[in-house]
Design a protein around this motif. Structure first.
Motif, PDB file in Angstrom:
ATOM      1  N   LYS A 126       0.829  -1.216   0.000  1.00  0.00           N
ATOM      2  CA  LYS A 126       0.000   0.000   0.000  1.00  0.00           C
ATOM      3  C   LYS A 126       0.858   1.259   0.000  1.00  0.00           C
ATOM      4  N   THR A 127       1.948   1.223   0.749  1.00  0.00           N
ATOM      5  CA  THR A 127       2.859   2.369   0.789  1.00  0.00           C
ATOM      6  C   THR A 127       3.503   2.588  -0.575  1.00  0.00           C
ATOM      7  N   ALA A 128       3.992   1.508  -1.181  1.00  0.00           N
ATOM      8  CA  ALA A 128       4.638   1.611  -2.487  1.00  0.00           C
ATOM      9  C   ALA A 128       3.653   2.062  -3.563  1.00  0.00           C
ATOM     10  N   ALA A 129       2.409   1.606  -3.465  1.00  0.00           N
ATOM     11  CA  ALA A 129       1.391   1.980  -4.456  1.00  0.00           C
ATOM     12  C   ALA A 129       1.103   3.478  -4.444  1.00  0.00           C
ATOM     13  N   LYS A 130       1.374   4.136  -3.332  1.00  0.00           N
ATOM     14  CA  LYS A 130       1.177   5.590  -3.216  1.00  0.00           C
ATOM     15  C   LYS A 130       2.406   6.371  -3.676  1.00  0.00           C
ATOM     16  N   GLY A 131       3.400   5.665  -4.196  1.00  0.00           N
ATOM     17  CA  GLY A 131       4.610   6.338  -4.647  1.00  0.00           C
ATOM     18  C   GLY A 131       5.620   6.554  -3.545  1.00  0.00           C
ATOM     19  N   LYS A 132       5.473   5.838  -2.438  1.00  0.00           N
ATOM     20  CA  LYS A 132       6.360   6.041  -1.296  1.00  0.00           C
ATOM     21  C   LYS A 132       7.315   4.874  -1.076  1.00  0.00           C
ATOM     22  N   GLY A 133       7.520   4.056  -2.114  1.00  0.00           N
ATOM     23  CA  GLY A 133       8.554   3.027  -2.049  1.00  0.00           C
ATOM     24  C   GLY A 133       9.913   3.684  -2.222  1.00  0.00           C
ATOM     25  N   CYS A 134      10.977   2.951  -1.970  1.00  0.00           N
ATOM     26  CA  CYS A 134      12.307   3.566  -2.025  1.00  0.00           C
ATOM     27  C   CYS A 134      13.071   3.257  -3.310  1.00  0.00           C
ATOM     28  N   ASP A 135      12.784   2.150  -3.967  1.00  0.00           N
ATOM     29  CA  ASP A 135      13.692   1.686  -5.022  1.00  0.00           C
ATOM     30  C   ASP A 135      13.683   2.538  -6.276  1.00  0.00           C
ATOM     31  N   ARG A 136      12.527   2.889  -6.788  1.00  0.00           N
ATOM     32  CA  ARG A 136      12.499   3.711  -8.006  1.00  0.00           C
ATOM     33  C   ARG A 136      13.035   5.111  -7.722  1.00  0.00           C
ATOM     34  N   HIS A 137      12.778   5.615  -6.523  1.00  0.00           N
ATOM     35  CA  HIS A 137      13.290   6.924  -6.134  1.00  0.00           C
ATOM     36  C   HIS A 137      14.821   6.914  -6.133  1.00  0.00           C
ATOM     37  N   LEU A 138      15.399   5.892  -5.497  1.00  0.00           N
ATOM     38  CA  LEU A 138      16.856   5.810  -5.431  1.00  0.00           C
ATOM     39  C   LEU A 138      17.457   5.560  -6.815  1.00  0.00           C
ATOM     40  N   TRP A 139      16.771   4.748  -7.632  1.00  0.00           N
ATOM     41  CA  TRP A 139      17.240   4.524  -8.999  1.00  0.00           C
ATOM     42  C   TRP A 139      17.277   5.848  -9.766  1.00  0.00           C
ATOM     43  N   GLY A 140      16.220   6.648  -9.611  1.00  0.00           N
ATOM     44  CA  GLY A 140      16.167   7.946 -10.277  1.00  0.00           C
ATOM     45  C   GLY A 140      17.290   8.865  -9.834  1.00  0.00           C
ATOM     46  N   LEU A 141      17.584   8.871  -8.537  1.00  0.00           N
ATOM     47  CA  LEU A 141      18.688   9.697  -8.040  1.00  0.00           C
ATOM     48  C   LEU A 141      20.021   9.237  -8.621  1.00  0.00           C
ATOM     49  N   ARG A 142      20.223   7.930  -8.738  1.00  0.00           N
ATOM     50  CA  ARG A 142      21.464   7.413  -9.319  1.00  0.00           C
ATOM     51  C   ARG A 142      21.625   7.874 -10.766  1.00  0.00           C
ATOM     52  N   GLN A 143      20.505   7.933 -11.496  1.00  0.00           N
ATOM     53  CA  GLN A 143      20.566   8.337 -12.905  1.00  0.00           C
ATOM     54  C   GLN A 143      20.910   9.816 -13.059  1.00  0.00           C
ATOM     55  N   CYS A 144      20.715  10.607 -12.002  1.00  0.00           N
ATOM     56  CA  CYS A 144      20.999  12.046 -12.055  1.00  0.00           C
ATOM     57  C   CYS A 144      22.471  12.374 -11.816  1.00  0.00           C
ATOM     58  N   ILE A 145      23.242  11.400 -11.379  1.00  0.00           N
ATOM     59  CA  ILE A 145      24.655  11.637 -11.079  1.00  0.00           C
ATOM     60  C   ILE A 145      25.433  11.724 -12.386  1.00  0.00           C
ATOM     61  N   LEU A 146      26.093  12.831 -12.579  1.00  0.00           N
ATOM     62  CA  LEU A 146      26.864  13.035 -13.796  1.00  0.00           C
ATOM     63  C   LEU A 146      28.196  12.298 -13.713  1.00  0.00           C
ATOM     64  N   PRO A 147      28.788  11.965 -14.861  1.00  0.00           N
ATOM     65  CA  PRO A 147      30.045  11.194 -14.862  1.00  0.00           C
ATOM     66  C   PRO A 147      31.168  11.837 -14.049  1.00  0.00           C
ATOM     67  N   ASN A 148      31.189  13.171 -13.989  1.00  0.00           N
ATOM     68  CA  ASN A 148      32.281  13.856 -13.280  1.00  0.00           C
ATOM     69  C   ASN A 148      31.945  14.133 -11.809  1.00  0.00           C
ATOM     70  N   GLU A 149      30.766  13.713 -11.353  1.00  0.00           N
ATOM     71  CA  GLU A 149      30.361  13.949  -9.966  1.00  0.00           C
ATOM     72  C   GLU A 149      30.725  12.763  -9.080  1.00  0.00           C
ATOM     73  N   GLU A 150      30.991  13.084  -7.817  1.00  0.00           N
ATOM     74  CA  GLU A 150      31.319  12.022  -6.873  1.00  0.00           C
ATOM     75  C   GLU A 150      30.052  11.249  -6.514  1.00  0.00           C
ATOM     76  N   MET A 151      30.200   9.951  -6.408  1.00  0.00           N
ATOM     77  CA  MET A 151      29.086   9.078  -6.039  1.00  0.00           C
ATOM     78  C   MET A 151      28.707   9.341  -4.582  1.00  0.00           C
ATOM     79  N   PRO A 152      27.434   9.640  -4.295  1.00  0.00           N
ATOM     80  CA  PRO A 152      27.014   9.835  -2.903  1.00  0.00           C
ATOM     81  C   PRO A 152      27.270   8.584  -2.065  1.00  0.00           C
ATOM     82  N   ALA A 153      27.465   8.792  -0.775  1.00  0.00           N
ATOM     83  CA  ALA A 153      27.864   7.713   0.138  1.00  0.00           C
ATOM     84  C   ALA A 153      26.894   6.541   0.118  1.00  0.00           C
TER      85      ALA A 153
END
Length: 200
Positions: free
Chosen positions: A88-115
């Motif tokens: 139910k939480t994920a169905a409301k858009g409050k899951g973590c995996d797609r959000h974290l995947w999206g953040l990973r895709q925003c990291i540019l090649p010259n940027e440091e990988m977040p911890a």
């Protein structure tokens, strides 16, 4: 029958997979179940993280001879409730995996990988050793796909009106043994619910 146990059929089917895996390998591993988010225009998907503190407590307790059937049913229902809550939480858009995947895709090649993306725990909990999906229809008599990691399992299942169907794949030859382990898990879970569930 499963509904009469006051447990979601999907949760029951998933917890049987968890119990089977724990009995075979002695650990729980990251388990993936997809979720279709129909409320979003054009649809989206999210990951249901099947393993929880509650599912861990249930599978670890299941073969504990010091616990009563009533205690086991209580743990099974708690794990089932947590499973439904995450869906139910994920169905409301409050899951973590797609959000974290999206953040990973925003990291540019010259940027440091977040911890967080350097943390081994993040990667171990995203390495889907058990990849599952529920596609239910009484006209289906089987479906499936291969495992997504080399030492993993692919577990397609259907929670149909009067039967649970599982199709297991394994590149390492675990499929037949795992099917037997799922069957035993289901029988054991049905037994405790049938003998102890009504009074819980």
């Amino acid at each position: 029958m499963i509904k009469s146990f006051k447990i979601s059929p999907d949760a029951f089917a998933q917890l049987a997979i968890q119990l089977a895996y724990y009995r075979m390998f002695g650990v729980l591993r990251a388990t993936y179940e997809p979720l279709s988010m129909r409320s979003y225009r054009h649809g989206r998907t999210e990951t249901v993280r099947v393993v929880s503190n509650e599912s861990k407590a249930f599978v670890e307790a299941m073969d504990n001879t010091h616990l009563t059937g009533h205690q086991l049913v209580h743990l099974l229902r708690a794990a089932g409730t947590q499973h439904v809550k995450y869906i139910k939480t994920a169905a409301k858009g409050k899951g973590c995996d797609r959000h974290l995947w999206g953040l990973r895709q925003c990291i540019l090649p010259n940027e440091e990988m977040p911890a967080i993306f350097k943390d081994p725990l993040y990667w171990s909990t995203s390495n889907w050793h058990v990849s599952t999906s529920n596609l239910s229809n009484d006209l289906f008599d089987g479906w499936g796909w291969g495992e997504v990691v080399s030492d993993g399992l692919g577990v397609a299942y259907s929670t149909n009106s009067n039967v649970l169907l599982y199709n297991v794949t394994s590149g390492r030859g675990f499929a037949k043994q795992f099917c037997t382990s799922i069957e035993q898990a289901l029988l054991d879970m049905c037994l405790i619910c049938s003998t102890s569930g009504s009074a819980s």
